[in-house]
Motif scaffolding. Sequence first.
Motif, PDB file in Angstrom:
ATOM      1  N   LEU A  29       0.865  -1.175   0.000  1.00 27.27           N
ATOM      2  CA  LEU A  29       0.000   0.000   0.000  1.00 27.27           C
ATOM      3  C   LEU A  29       0.903   1.226   0.000  1.00 27.27           C
ATOM      4  O   LEU A  29       1.721   1.403   0.909  1.00 27.27           O
ATOM      5  CB  LEU A  29      -0.901   0.027   1.241  1.00 27.27           C
ATOM      6  CG  LEU A  29      -2.103  -0.923   1.265  1.00 27.27           C
ATOM      7  CD1 LEU A  29      -1.659  -2.374   1.324  1.00 27.27           C
ATOM      8  CD2 LEU A  29      -3.023  -0.598   2.448  1.00 27.27           C
ATOM      9  N   LYS A  30       0.763   2.079  -1.013  1.00 26.93           N
ATOM     10  CA  LYS A  30       1.640   3.247  -1.174  1.00 26.93           C
ATOM     11  C   LYS A  30       0.815   4.523  -1.090  1.00 26.93           C
ATOM     12  O   LYS A  30       0.023   4.836  -1.988  1.00 26.93           O
ATOM     13  CB  LYS A  30       2.382   3.171  -2.516  1.00 26.93           C
ATOM     14  CG  LYS A  30       3.266   1.932  -2.648  1.00 26.93           C
ATOM     15  CD  LYS A  30       3.962   1.864  -3.995  1.00 26.93           C
ATOM     16  CE  LYS A  30       5.007   2.959  -4.149  1.00 26.93           C
ATOM     17  NZ  LYS A  30       5.786   2.793  -5.417  1.00 26.93           N
ATOM     18  N   ASN A  31       0.980   5.232   0.040  1.00 32.50           N
ATOM     19  CA  ASN A  31       0.374   6.544   0.249  1.00 32.50           C
ATOM     20  C   ASN A  31      -1.123   6.550  -0.075  1.00 32.50           C
ATOM     21  O   ASN A  31      -1.620   7.378  -0.834  1.00 32.50           O
ATOM     22  CB  ASN A  31       1.094   7.613  -0.584  1.00 32.50           C
ATOM     23  CG  ASN A  31       0.815   9.007  -0.062  1.00 32.50           C
ATOM     24  OD1 ASN A  31       0.584   9.218   1.122  1.00 32.50           O
ATOM     25  ND2 ASN A  31       0.812   9.981  -0.961  1.00 32.50           N
ATOM     26  N   ILE A  32      -1.857   5.607   0.547  1.00 33.86           N
ATOM     27  CA  ILE A  32      -3.279   5.454   0.251  1.00 33.86           C
ATOM     28  C   ILE A  32      -4.098   6.532   0.949  1.00 33.86           C
ATOM     29  O   ILE A  32      -4.018   6.729   2.165  1.00 33.86           O
ATOM     30  CB  ILE A  32      -3.785   4.069   0.693  1.00 33.86           C
ATOM     31  CG1 ILE A  32      -3.024   2.963  -0.052  1.00 33.86           C
ATOM     32  CG2 ILE A  32      -5.287   3.944   0.475  1.00 33.86           C
ATOM     33  CD1 ILE A  32      -3.217   2.981  -1.547  1.00 33.86           C
ATOM     34  N   VAL A  33      -4.900   7.234   0.159  1.00 32.44           N
ATOM     35  CA  VAL A  33      -5.861   8.220   0.647  1.00 32.44           C
ATOM     36  C   VAL A  33      -7.228   7.812   0.122  1.00 32.44           C
ATOM     37  O   VAL A  33      -7.367   7.450  -1.055  1.00 32.44           O
ATOM     38  CB  VAL A  33      -5.510   9.646   0.172  1.00 32.44           C
ATOM     39  CG1 VAL A  33      -6.626  10.627   0.523  1.00 32.44           C
ATOM     40  CG2 VAL A  33      -4.174  10.096   0.766  1.00 32.44           C
ATOM     41  N   VAL A  47      -9.209   7.601   5.085  1.00 33.81           N
ATOM     42  CA  VAL A  47      -7.854   7.036   5.128  1.00 33.81           C
ATOM     43  C   VAL A  47      -6.900   8.123   4.664  1.00 33.81           C
ATOM     44  O   VAL A  47      -7.148   8.781   3.650  1.00 33.81           O
ATOM     45  CB  VAL A  47      -7.721   5.789   4.223  1.00 33.81           C
ATOM     46  CG1 VAL A  47      -6.299   5.252   4.257  1.00 33.81           C
ATOM     47  CG2 VAL A  47      -8.710   4.702   4.628  1.00 33.81           C
ATOM     48  N   ASP A  48      -5.797   8.295   5.392  1.00 33.53           N
ATOM     49  CA  ASP A  48      -4.949   9.463   5.153  1.00 33.53           C
ATOM     50  C   ASP A  48      -3.473   9.077   5.061  1.00 33.53           C
ATOM     51  O   ASP A  48      -2.767   9.020   6.068  1.00 33.53           O
ATOM     52  CB  ASP A  48      -5.157  10.478   6.285  1.00 33.53           C
ATOM     53  CG  ASP A  48      -4.491  11.819   6.008  1.00 33.53           C
ATOM     54  OD1 ASP A  48      -4.089  12.059   4.854  1.00 33.53           O
ATOM     55  OD2 ASP A  48      -4.377  12.627   6.945  1.00 33.53           O
ATOM     56  N   GLY A  49      -2.998   8.771   3.858  1.00 32.81           N
ATOM     57  CA  GLY A  49      -1.576   8.555   3.626  1.00 32.81           C
ATOM     58  C   GLY A  49      -1.020   7.289   4.259  1.00 32.81           C
ATOM     59  O   GLY A  49       0.024   7.332   4.923  1.00 32.81           O
ATOM     60  N   VAL A  50      -1.681   6.159   4.066  1.00 36.11           N
ATOM     61  CA  VAL A  50      -1.244   4.890   4.664  1.00 36.11           C
ATOM     62  C   VAL A  50      -0.234   4.188   3.763  1.00 36.11           C
ATOM     63  O   VAL A  50      -0.485   3.978   2.570  1.00 36.11           O
ATOM     64  CB  VAL A  50      -2.456   3.969   4.934  1.00 36.11           C
ATOM     65  CG1 VAL A  50      -2.001   2.556   5.276  1.00 36.11           C
ATOM     66  CG2 VAL A  50      -3.298   4.544   6.062  1.00 36.11           C
ATOM     67  N   GLY A  91      -3.012   7.282  -4.407  1.00 36.21           N
ATOM     68  CA  GLY A  91      -2.141   6.223  -3.929  1.00 36.21           C
ATOM     69  C   GLY A  91      -2.348   4.949  -4.741  1.00 36.21           C
ATOM     70  O   GLY A  91      -3.209   4.891  -5.631  1.00 36.21           O
ATOM     71  N   THR A  92      -1.565   3.920  -4.415  1.00 39.75           N
ATOM     72  CA  THR A  92      -1.565   2.703  -5.220  1.00 39.75           C
ATOM     73  C   THR A  92      -1.501   1.472  -4.331  1.00 39.75           C
ATOM     74  O   THR A  92      -0.786   1.459  -3.327  1.00 39.75           O
ATOM     75  CB  THR A  92      -0.340   2.687  -6.170  1.00 39.75           C
ATOM     76  OG1 THR A  92      -0.311   3.908  -6.918  1.00 39.75           O
ATOM     77  CG2 THR A  92      -0.406   1.515  -7.138  1.00 39.75           C
ATOM     78  N   GLU A  99      -0.420  -3.177 -10.134  1.00 37.14           N
ATOM     79  CA  GLU A  99      -1.488  -2.422  -9.499  1.00 37.14           C
ATOM     80  C   GLU A  99      -2.764  -3.240  -9.422  1.00 37.14           C
ATOM     81  O   GLU A  99      -3.193  -3.884 -10.386  1.00 37.14           O
ATOM     82  CB  GLU A  99      -1.752  -1.118 -10.260  1.00 37.14           C
ATOM     83  CG  GLU A  99      -2.743  -0.202  -9.552  1.00 37.14           C
ATOM     84  CD  GLU A  99      -2.777   1.205 -10.131  1.00 37.14           C
ATOM     85  OE1 GLU A  99      -3.594   2.014  -9.629  1.00 37.14           O
ATOM     86  OE2 GLU A  99      -2.006   1.492 -11.073  1.00 37.14           O
ATOM     87  N   CYS A 100      -3.386  -3.234  -8.244  1.00 38.85           N
ATOM     88  CA  CYS A 100      -4.637  -3.953  -7.994  1.00 38.85           C
ATOM     89  C   CYS A 100      -5.801  -3.011  -8.256  1.00 38.85           C
ATOM     90  O   CYS A 100      -6.007  -2.051  -7.518  1.00 38.85           O
ATOM     91  CB  CYS A 100      -4.671  -4.482  -6.557  1.00 38.85           C
ATOM     92  SG  CYS A 100      -6.264  -5.191  -6.066  1.00 38.85           S
TER      93      CYS A 100
END
Length: 295
Positions: A29-33, A47-50, A91-92, A99-100
Amino acid sequence: MSAPKSIPNSAPDSTPVSSGKKPAITVTLKNIVQEYPAPGSGTTRVVDGVNIDFSRPGINMLLGPSGCGKSTLLHMMGGVRPMGVKTPTSGTILIDGVECEGPHDDSVMVFQRYANRPDLTVFENVAFPFRLKLWKNRVPEAEWRQRVQDMLKAVGLADKQKLRPSQLSGGQNQRVALARALVLRPRILLMDEPFGALDAQTREEMQGLLIELYNAWPCLVIFVTHDVTEALILGDRVIVLSSQPAKVADDFTIDTPRPRSVAWQRSSEAVKMEESILSQLHKASPGKGSVRVTV
Protein backbone atom coordinates in the motif's frame (compact mmCIF):
# COMPACT_ATOMS: atom_id res chain seq x y z
CA MET A 1 -7.49 -20.83 24.72
CA SER A 2 -8.68 -24.41 24.29
CA ALA A 3 -6.31 -26.66 22.39
CA PRO A 4 -7.30 -26.85 18.70
CA LYS A 5 -7.56 -30.22 17.06
CA SER A 6 -4.63 -31.62 15.10
CA ILE A 7 -4.54 -31.32 11.33
CA PRO A 8 -2.52 -33.95 9.43
CA ASN A 9 0.98 -33.00 8.36
CA SER A 10 0.18 -34.32 4.91
CA ALA A 11 -1.93 -31.23 4.18
CA PRO A 12 -1.42 -29.79 0.69
CA ASP A 13 0.90 -26.86 0.07
CA SER A 14 -0.35 -23.29 -0.03
CA THR A 15 -0.40 -22.83 -3.82
CA PRO A 16 -3.83 -22.26 -5.39
CA VAL A 17 -3.02 -24.37 -8.47
CA SER A 18 -2.12 -28.00 -8.92
CA SER A 19 1.31 -27.59 -10.48
CA GLY A 20 4.07 -26.62 -8.09
CA LYS A 21 4.44 -24.11 -5.29
CA LYS A 22 4.53 -20.39 -6.06
CA PRO A 23 6.86 -17.99 -4.25
CA ALA A 24 5.54 -15.81 -1.43
CA ILE A 25 3.26 -13.04 -2.66
CA THR A 26 3.65 -9.36 -1.77
CA VAL A 27 1.02 -6.67 -1.12
CA THR A 28 2.08 -3.03 -0.97
CA LEU A 29 0.00 0.00 0.00
CA LYS A 30 1.64 3.25 -1.17
CA ASN A 31 0.37 6.54 0.25
CA ILE A 32 -3.28 5.45 0.25
CA VAL A 33 -5.86 8.22 0.65
CA GLN A 34 -9.60 7.59 0.55
CA GLU A 35 -12.27 10.26 0.55
CA TYR A 36 -16.04 9.96 0.21
CA PRO A 37 -18.61 12.64 -0.62
CA ALA A 38 -19.85 14.33 2.54
CA PRO A 39 -23.54 15.09 3.14
CA GLY A 40 -24.36 18.40 1.53
CA SER A 41 -20.99 19.25 0.00
CA GLY A 42 -17.28 18.56 0.28
CA THR A 43 -15.62 15.27 1.19
CA THR A 44 -14.84 13.15 4.23
CA ARG A 45 -11.36 11.66 4.42
CA VAL A 46 -11.41 8.16 5.97
CA VAL A 47 -7.85 7.04 5.13
CA ASP A 48 -4.95 9.46 5.15
CA GLY A 49 -1.58 8.56 3.63
CA VAL A 50 -1.24 4.89 4.66
CA ASN A 51 1.95 3.05 3.66
CA ILE A 52 2.23 -0.67 4.48
CA ASP A 53 4.25 -3.48 2.90
CA PHE A 54 3.33 -7.15 3.35
CA SER A 55 6.24 -9.17 2.00
CA ARG A 56 5.94 -12.72 3.40
CA PRO A 57 3.43 -15.27 4.73
CA GLY A 58 2.12 -14.60 8.22
CA ILE A 59 -0.94 -13.48 10.15
CA ASN A 60 -0.99 -9.69 9.97
CA MET A 61 -3.47 -7.96 12.27
CA LEU A 62 -4.93 -4.63 11.13
CA LEU A 63 -6.09 -3.17 14.44
CA GLY A 64 -7.91 0.06 15.12
CA PRO A 65 -11.05 1.65 16.58
CA SER A 66 -14.45 0.82 15.15
CA GLY A 67 -15.11 2.80 11.98
CA CYS A 68 -11.53 3.97 11.51
CA GLY A 69 -11.12 2.73 7.93
CA LYS A 70 -9.68 -0.78 8.47
CA SER A 71 -12.33 -2.48 6.35
CA THR A 72 -11.98 0.18 3.67
CA LEU A 73 -8.29 -0.70 3.31
CA LEU A 74 -9.01 -4.43 3.33
CA HIS A 75 -11.66 -4.11 0.64
CA MET A 76 -9.23 -2.15 -1.52
CA MET A 77 -6.71 -4.99 -1.21
CA GLY A 78 -9.47 -7.44 -2.17
CA GLY A 79 -10.39 -5.45 -5.24
CA VAL A 80 -13.82 -4.44 -3.87
CA ARG A 81 -14.70 -1.12 -5.48
CA PRO A 82 -17.92 0.73 -4.50
CA MET A 83 -20.01 2.10 -7.35
CA GLY A 84 -19.51 5.75 -8.21
CA VAL A 85 -16.47 6.36 -5.96
CA LYS A 86 -12.83 6.39 -7.07
CA THR A 87 -11.00 3.87 -4.88
CA PRO A 88 -8.46 4.72 -3.65
CA THR A 89 -8.81 8.47 -4.09
CA SER A 90 -5.04 8.58 -4.47
CA GLY A 91 -2.14 6.22 -3.93
CA THR A 92 -1.56 2.70 -5.22
CA ILE A 93 -2.11 -0.88 -4.10
CA LEU A 94 0.28 -3.37 -5.66
CA ILE A 95 0.08 -7.17 -5.62
CA ASP A 96 3.40 -8.69 -6.69
CA GLY A 97 4.31 -5.27 -8.10
CA VAL A 98 1.19 -5.01 -10.28
CA GLU A 99 -1.49 -2.42 -9.50
CA CYS A 100 -4.64 -3.95 -7.99
CA GLU A 101 -7.70 -2.43 -9.66
CA GLY A 102 -10.19 -5.25 -9.08
CA PRO A 103 -10.55 -8.80 -7.70
CA HIS A 104 -7.28 -10.76 -7.78
CA ASP A 105 -7.06 -14.44 -8.70
CA ASP A 106 -4.78 -15.23 -5.73
CA SER A 107 -6.87 -13.42 -3.10
CA VAL A 108 -10.04 -14.42 -1.21
CA MET A 109 -12.03 -12.67 1.51
CA VAL A 110 -13.87 -13.86 4.63
CA PHE A 111 -16.43 -11.50 6.17
CA GLN A 112 -18.19 -11.24 9.53
CA ARG A 113 -21.40 -12.08 7.68
CA TYR A 114 -20.48 -15.46 6.30
CA ALA A 115 -22.94 -15.35 3.34
CA ASN A 116 -23.45 -19.09 3.04
CA ARG A 117 -26.16 -19.89 0.51
CA PRO A 118 -29.23 -21.24 2.34
CA ASP A 119 -30.28 -23.41 -0.63
CA LEU A 120 -26.98 -25.34 -0.68
CA THR A 121 -25.64 -28.03 1.64
CA VAL A 122 -22.44 -27.55 3.64
CA PHE A 123 -20.51 -29.53 1.02
CA GLU A 124 -22.02 -27.50 -1.83
CA ASN A 125 -21.26 -24.20 -0.07
CA VAL A 126 -17.59 -25.09 0.41
CA ALA A 127 -17.38 -26.40 -3.18
CA PHE A 128 -19.19 -23.37 -4.64
CA PRO A 129 -16.06 -21.56 -5.97
CA PHE A 130 -15.37 -24.53 -8.22
CA ARG A 131 -18.59 -23.76 -10.10
CA LEU A 132 -16.93 -20.57 -11.32
CA LYS A 133 -15.01 -20.62 -14.58
CA LEU A 134 -11.66 -19.55 -13.07
CA TRP A 135 -11.50 -22.34 -10.51
CA LYS A 136 -13.25 -24.92 -12.68
CA ASN A 137 -10.44 -24.48 -15.21
CA ARG A 138 -7.69 -24.52 -12.57
CA VAL A 139 -8.65 -27.59 -10.56
CA PRO A 140 -9.91 -30.94 -11.93
CA GLU A 141 -13.18 -32.19 -10.43
CA ALA A 142 -11.64 -35.21 -8.69
CA GLU A 143 -9.10 -32.93 -7.01
CA TRP A 144 -11.55 -30.26 -5.85
CA ARG A 145 -13.90 -32.87 -4.46
CA GLN A 146 -11.05 -34.32 -2.43
CA ARG A 147 -10.01 -30.83 -1.30
CA VAL A 148 -13.54 -30.13 -0.07
CA GLN A 149 -13.65 -33.40 1.88
CA ASP A 150 -10.22 -32.71 3.41
CA MET A 151 -11.20 -29.16 4.36
CA LEU A 152 -14.50 -30.22 5.92
CA LYS A 153 -12.57 -32.71 8.03
CA ALA A 154 -10.05 -30.00 8.99
CA VAL A 155 -12.77 -27.62 10.20
CA GLY A 156 -14.69 -30.36 12.03
CA LEU A 157 -17.73 -30.49 9.73
CA ALA A 158 -17.22 -33.80 7.91
CA ASP A 159 -20.30 -35.23 9.62
CA LYS A 160 -22.44 -32.19 8.70
CA GLN A 161 -21.71 -31.90 4.98
CA LYS A 162 -25.30 -32.76 3.97
CA LEU A 163 -26.89 -30.19 6.29
CA ARG A 164 -28.08 -26.70 5.29
CA PRO A 165 -26.77 -23.47 6.88
CA SER A 166 -30.05 -23.04 8.80
CA GLN A 167 -29.25 -26.28 10.63
CA LEU A 168 -25.88 -24.99 11.85
CA SER A 169 -24.79 -22.67 14.68
CA GLY A 170 -23.15 -19.31 14.00
CA GLY A 171 -19.71 -20.76 14.70
CA GLN A 172 -20.33 -23.70 12.38
CA ASN A 173 -21.48 -21.35 9.63
CA GLN A 174 -18.28 -19.35 10.04
CA ARG A 175 -16.33 -22.62 9.72
CA VAL A 176 -18.09 -23.19 6.40
CA ALA A 177 -17.08 -19.71 5.20
CA LEU A 178 -13.48 -20.25 6.29
CA ALA A 179 -13.40 -23.67 4.61
CA ARG A 180 -14.77 -22.18 1.37
CA ALA A 181 -11.94 -19.64 1.34
CA LEU A 182 -9.12 -22.01 2.27
CA VAL A 183 -10.21 -24.82 -0.06
CA LEU A 184 -8.83 -22.58 -2.83
CA ARG A 185 -5.44 -22.53 -1.07
CA PRO A 186 -5.17 -18.76 -1.60
CA ARG A 187 -1.89 -16.91 -1.47
CA ILE A 188 -3.71 -13.96 0.14
CA LEU A 189 -6.48 -14.41 2.74
CA LEU A 190 -8.31 -11.21 3.73
CA MET A 191 -10.45 -11.45 6.88
CA ASP A 192 -12.85 -8.66 7.90
CA GLU A 193 -13.61 -9.15 11.62
CA PRO A 194 -14.72 -12.73 10.85
CA PHE A 195 -15.25 -13.70 14.51
CA GLY A 196 -16.69 -10.41 15.74
CA ALA A 197 -20.31 -11.60 15.92
CA LEU A 198 -19.53 -14.85 17.77
CA ASP A 199 -19.83 -15.46 21.50
CA ALA A 200 -16.59 -15.51 23.52
CA GLN A 201 -16.18 -19.29 23.64
CA THR A 202 -16.90 -19.80 19.94
CA ARG A 203 -14.60 -16.91 19.03
CA GLU A 204 -11.80 -18.54 21.02
CA GLU A 205 -12.40 -21.86 19.24
CA MET A 206 -12.33 -20.15 15.84
CA GLN A 207 -9.08 -18.36 16.69
CA GLY A 208 -7.51 -21.72 17.55
CA LEU A 209 -8.87 -23.24 14.34
CA LEU A 210 -7.44 -20.40 12.25
CA ILE A 211 -3.99 -20.99 13.77
CA GLU A 212 -4.18 -24.71 12.95
CA LEU A 213 -5.38 -24.07 9.41
CA TYR A 214 -2.69 -21.44 8.85
CA ASN A 215 -0.01 -23.89 10.01
CA ALA A 216 -1.33 -26.44 7.50
CA TRP A 217 -1.81 -24.00 4.62
CA PRO A 218 0.48 -20.96 5.17
CA CYS A 219 -0.38 -17.83 3.21
CA LEU A 220 -0.42 -14.05 3.61
CA VAL A 221 -3.27 -13.35 6.05
CA ILE A 222 -4.48 -9.80 6.66
CA PHE A 223 -7.01 -9.83 9.50
CA VAL A 224 -9.05 -6.75 10.50
CA THR A 225 -10.05 -6.46 14.16
CA HIS A 226 -10.79 -3.88 16.84
CA ASP A 227 -10.05 -6.41 19.59
CA VAL A 228 -6.60 -5.85 21.13
CA THR A 229 -6.54 -9.30 22.74
CA GLU A 230 -7.40 -11.01 19.44
CA ALA A 231 -4.58 -9.13 17.72
CA LEU A 232 -2.06 -10.26 20.34
CA ILE A 233 -3.26 -13.89 20.31
CA LEU A 234 -3.20 -14.32 16.54
CA GLY A 235 -0.72 -11.85 15.07
CA ASP A 236 2.79 -12.31 13.78
CA ARG A 237 2.56 -8.60 13.11
CA VAL A 238 0.20 -5.94 14.47
CA ILE A 239 -0.44 -2.74 12.55
CA VAL A 240 -2.28 -0.16 14.66
CA LEU A 241 -4.40 2.45 12.88
CA SER A 242 -5.64 5.72 14.35
CA SER A 243 -9.31 6.63 14.25
CA GLN A 244 -10.71 8.23 11.12
CA PRO A 245 -8.98 9.40 9.04
CA ALA A 246 -6.82 6.29 9.45
CA LYS A 247 -3.06 6.64 9.71
CA VAL A 248 -0.51 4.06 10.85
CA ALA A 249 0.04 4.70 14.58
CA ASP A 250 2.27 1.66 15.27
CA ASP A 251 3.61 -1.43 13.51
CA PHE A 252 5.36 -4.24 15.38
CA THR A 253 6.01 -7.99 15.29
CA ILE A 254 5.33 -10.65 17.93
CA ASP A 255 7.92 -13.43 18.12
CA THR A 256 6.18 -15.62 20.72
CA PRO A 257 5.08 -18.89 19.06
CA ARG A 258 1.37 -19.68 18.69
CA PRO A 259 -0.84 -20.84 20.33
CA ARG A 260 -0.34 -18.21 23.03
CA SER A 261 -1.57 -19.34 26.41
CA VAL A 262 -3.67 -17.43 28.92
CA ALA A 263 -0.52 -17.23 31.07
CA TRP A 264 1.30 -15.48 28.22
CA GLN A 265 -1.63 -13.09 27.73
CA ARG A 266 -1.16 -12.05 31.38
CA SER A 267 2.63 -11.86 31.14
CA SER A 268 4.54 -8.59 31.38
CA GLU A 269 5.44 -8.90 27.68
CA ALA A 270 1.81 -9.08 26.56
CA VAL A 271 0.63 -6.43 29.03
CA LYS A 272 3.31 -4.03 27.78
CA MET A 273 2.20 -4.60 24.18
CA GLU A 274 -1.42 -3.96 25.13
CA GLU A 275 -0.52 -0.78 27.00
CA SER A 276 1.62 0.40 24.08
CA ILE A 277 -1.24 -0.17 21.62
CA LEU A 278 -3.71 1.75 23.78
CA SER A 279 -1.19 4.54 24.27
CA GLN A 280 -0.53 4.82 20.53
CA LEU A 281 -4.26 4.95 19.82
CA HIS A 282 -4.74 7.67 22.42
CA LYS A 283 -1.90 9.74 20.96
CA ALA A 284 -3.11 9.31 17.39
CA SER A 285 -6.78 9.96 18.10
CA PRO A 286 -7.55 11.04 21.67
CA GLY A 287 -11.12 10.44 22.73
CA LYS A 288 -12.22 9.00 19.37
CA GLY A 289 -13.35 5.54 18.32
CA SER A 290 -13.32 2.43 20.48
CA VAL A 291 -11.32 -0.78 20.73
CA ARG A 292 -12.05 -3.92 22.67
CA VAL A 293 -9.90 -5.75 25.19
CA THR A 294 -11.24 -9.27 25.75
CA VAL A 295 -11.42 -10.29 29.39
